[in-house]
Write an enzyme that holds these catalytic residues in place. Sequence first.
Site, short mmCIF file in Angstrom:
data_model
loop_
_atom_site.label_atom_id
_atom_site.label_comp_id
_atom_site.label_asym_id
_atom_site.label_seq_id
_atom_site.Cartn_x
_atom_site.Cartn_y
_atom_site.Cartn_z
N TRP A 183 1.03 -1.29 0.05
CA TRP A 183 0.03 0.06 0.10
C TRP A 183 1.01 1.18 0.10
O TRP A 183 2.06 1.18 0.86
CB TRP A 183 -1.04 0.06 1.30
N GLU A 224 -2.86 -2.83 -2.52
CA GLU A 224 -4.21 -2.29 -1.76
C GLU A 224 -4.46 -1.01 -2.43
O GLU A 224 -3.58 0.08 -2.45
CB GLU A 224 -3.75 -2.31 -0.42
N LYS A 226 -6.75 2.88 -2.67
CA LYS A 226 -7.33 3.83 -1.57
C LYS A 226 -7.94 4.79 -2.47
O LYS A 226 -7.60 5.08 -3.53
CB LYS A 226 -6.01 4.47 -0.74
N ASP A 257 -9.53 -2.73 1.36
CA ASP A 257 -9.83 -2.18 2.39
C ASP A 257 -11.18 -1.67 2.45
O ASP A 257 -11.46 -0.66 1.84
CB ASP A 257 -8.56 -1.17 2.87
N ASP A 292 -11.94 7.33 6.42
CA ASP A 292 -11.16 5.98 6.57
C ASP A 292 -10.59 6.15 8.21
O ASP A 292 -9.39 6.10 8.20
CB ASP A 292 -9.92 5.98 5.69
#
Length: 417
Positions: A183, A224, A226, A257, A292
Amino acid sequence: MSSNQFELAKKEYEQWGINVEAAFAQLKNIPISVHCWQGDDVAGFEVNKSELSGGIDVTGNYPGKATSPEELRQDLEKALSLIPGKHRINLHAIYAETDGEAVERDQLEPKHFEKWVEWAKKHNLGLDFNPTLFSHEKAADGLTLSHPDPNIRQYWIDHCIASRKIGEYFGRELGTPCLTNIWIPDGYKDTPSDRLTPRKRLKESLDQIFSVTIDETYNLDAVESKLFGIGSESFVVGSHEFYLSYALKNNKLCLLDTGHYHPTEMVSNKLSAMLLFNEKLALHVSRPVRWDSDHVVTLDDELKEIALEIVRNGATEKVMIGLDFFDGSINRVAAWTIGTRNMIKALLFAMLMPNDHLRELQESGNYTRRLALLEEFKTYPFGAIWNEYCEQMNVPVKEQWLNDVEQYEKEVLLNRK
Ligand SMILES: C[C@H](O)[C@H](O)[C@@H](O)C(=O)CO
Ligand SMILES: [Mn+2]
């Protein structure tokens, strides 16, 4: 000894053809990857530690935070003793142990994680890993693998390659593949004038990282995405579409996530679609509150829906479940215990639904019965089944675990300097 309550509850589920003992047997074998960073507010043990950066934040100053690897492991042991099942521990590169020597992240080696491996062996735990591309001077402007400066990019490429080798070491030593998840925080606070160039650089960096062949028996790679972070509100280089495409094309795992999407966009709704095209998927189960925020996972509707999608689609071995929350305002051992027990509870709840029957109802267009049953099962005596599972797994039943945590706080956490 089974309680009367359990026997009565079991009968209610059996009327629907649900085999409770079979559910226990299945649940026992689903590992949850418990993130180590809840225990120390994502601080890590680097000799030249930097402030937490990367657009994430931990709030709260609850006493007793782990400040050494020994303390962190001790706290994890406590939490694991209260959680039913055999699980995994997820480490970040900043949890390396370098004997007081400042080791640059691109120079990290398996030997810096020997103590973690020794500990994992002792407790029969698998280990997962993450390169840490934040909290570092070379990530101070919020850019890493997509940085315009080739030297900075190279530093982070080398760190990710080193991390994959550490993952391979974990997998080889522990006999269970390590999931190494990348990430990065890269993005812009304000509207970019060029979205393509940074994404092209990220793609090229990833290509370099993955050009080093590592045996998938020992290490699996995940990426990952975002949506935004603090300081990257307008644009994130590694968006969902970017990594979804990259993972699919390059045979990597796409890691979702649950805090990294628009507030009404549900990860539960993505799983079936992605499972049709991906052998495996990975999750960071978190709880976003307005942003988040990485709150401790509760047994909310979305958690139950995620578990249902995993269970009813036969994907318990395809979806690698990891957790990602960090709350510094409550007892950190309790945070792990609450969040992990909830994840397991949600899986059990999903296993105790008449999933085949509900599927048939939908196929035959009987939406009235589908809705009615989905609602009625919400108040079936699930608690009695969960309590029995905890009992059989030799962990405290109901809120009894709190006594252990409170005693541990008094005897250990509050005595820390
Ligand atoms: C510690 C971070 O939460 C983690 O590395 C990353 O998975 C993330 O979710 C950043 O928002
Ligand atoms: Mn995450």
